[in-house]
Scaffold this active site. Structure first.
Site, PDB file in Angstrom:
ATOM      1  N   HIS A   1       0.839  -1.191   0.000  1.00 45.68           N
ATOM      2  CA  HIS A   1       0.000   0.000   0.000  1.00 45.68           C
ATOM      3  C   HIS A   1       0.877   1.246   0.000  1.00 45.68           C
ATOM      4  CE1 HIS A   1       0.795   0.976   4.265  1.00 45.68           C
ATOM      5  NE2 HIS A   1       0.742  -0.337   4.479  1.00 45.68           N
TER       6      HIS A   1
ATOM      7  N   CYS B   1       4.046  -4.534   6.435  1.00 43.90           N
ATOM      8  CA  CYS B   1       3.558  -4.284   5.077  1.00 43.90           C
ATOM      9  C   CYS B   1       4.673  -3.761   4.180  1.00 43.90           C
ATOM     10  CB  CYS B   1       2.418  -3.274   5.106  1.00 43.90           C
ATOM     11  SG  CYS B   1       0.861  -3.945   5.727  1.00 43.90           S
TER      12      CYS B   1
END
Length: 325
Positions: free
Chosen positions: A129, A142
């Site tokens: 992301h 992440c």
């Protein structure tokens, strides 16, 4: 078998930081894959989807390099700086698929932290992301991407796309094969030392988009269809290959294939034009191979020419993702 990756598909990309003018290269700068990738600053990326407009996609993330490499139809269409998991929250390595996509996502684990253009890789919190890129691993696991790049990538991906996360620093020169992903040794080519092989096996990928890679260093042409190598031949040049170049097929008629030039970062003002017969004549390849290739060419096929070598063992190495203990 183990395949290499063409340098041009790095050099033909426009590098952009999060909120600044695009960085470009000049012919005077070093034309090497390492120089281009390593010169990227946090938040910068490279993006040229036109170099392989169709075909299967794969993403390879190098935690050691803090880079993500985007492949389509076997060739790189993008490279981005990333920020992976910090100490104690390390990003897991392995082979993943995109499970979920959401443009405006909020973290369920970390105080509703924004995760724009989220692409989920695991159900326990690992995703790609947009986010802050300080230049080192800083996330909770992440893979953070530059905002503009995350948006571009989001538009090109689909559910089930393969994402390989590895600790290795080297990257493959073409999309890694299943053997490379498992660390298996590639099969040795049945050739005598110094023998130049001509290979033509279109049955390996009967249909799909075509990409053609030409190496000035190796004097070799490789044909990829649907990301799979279906042909390879030695070629010769009437003059040395000094700089990268890219072309897209306009049409094929009785006079042969007609190619249009694709402008590169140091030549953005140049309009697309048809390659002249004199320019086409600078490249020579076996006639029987040329006729076989001509028979399967369709408008939209791309050619990239690079002065770099395509040989495995230079920049490209197998990526070991699963190793027995």
């Amino acid at each position: 078998m183990r395949l290499p990756l063409p340098l041009l598909l790095i050099l033909g990309l426009a590098a952009q930081p999060l909120a600044a003018q695009p960085q470009t290269l000049t012919p005077a700068q070093p034309v090497t894959i390492e120089a281009v990738i390593n010169a990227l600053k946090p938040g910068q990326y490279l993006w040229a989807p036109q170099l392989a407009p169709a075909g299967p996609m794969m993403i390879v993330v190098s935690l050691a390099k803090q880079r993500a490499y985007i492949y389509r139809n076997g060739v790189i269409i993008g490279v981005s700086t990333i920020s992976s998991g910090k100490a104690g929250k390390a990003t897991p390595t392995g082979v993943f698929t995109i499970l979920q996509k959401k443009v405006d996502h909020k973290s369920n684990l970390y105080n509703d932290a924004p995760m724009p253009y989220m692409q989920r890789l695991t159900w326990d919190g690992i995703a790609m992301h947009a986010g802050n890129l300080p230049g080192y691993p800083a996330s909770h696991g992440c893979i953070r991407l530059p905002l503009a790049f995350a948006k571009l990538l989001y538009a090109e991906t689909s559910f089930g796309l393969t994402v390989v996360i590895t600790n290795d620093a080297p990257i493959p020169r073409l999309t890694p094969t299943p053997a490379a992903l498992t660390g298996a040794a590639p099969a040795a080519a049945p050739a005598q030392p110094g023998q130049a092989l001509v290979r033509w096996t279109p049955e390996k990928a009967p249909t799909g988009p075509l990409s053609i890679i030409i190496s000035g260093a190796d004097h070799r042409l490789i044909v990829l269809r649907n990301g799979i190598e279906i042909g390879s031949t030695p070629v010769s040049f009437s003059e040395p290959v000094a700089l990268p170049a890219a072309y897209v097929l306009k049409n094929v008629d009785a006079d042969g294939a007609h190619w249009l030039t694709m402008s590169l970062p140091w030549d953005k003002a140049a309009a697309s034009r048809t390659v002249t017969p004199e320019e086409r004549a600078k490249l020579a390849l076996p006639e029987d191979f040329r006729l076989k290739l001509l028979a399967i060419l369709e408008p939209g096929a791309t050619v990239v020419v690079t002065p770099d070598t395509l040989r495995a063992g230079s920049t490209g190495k197998p990526i070991t993702v699963i190793a027995e203990q």
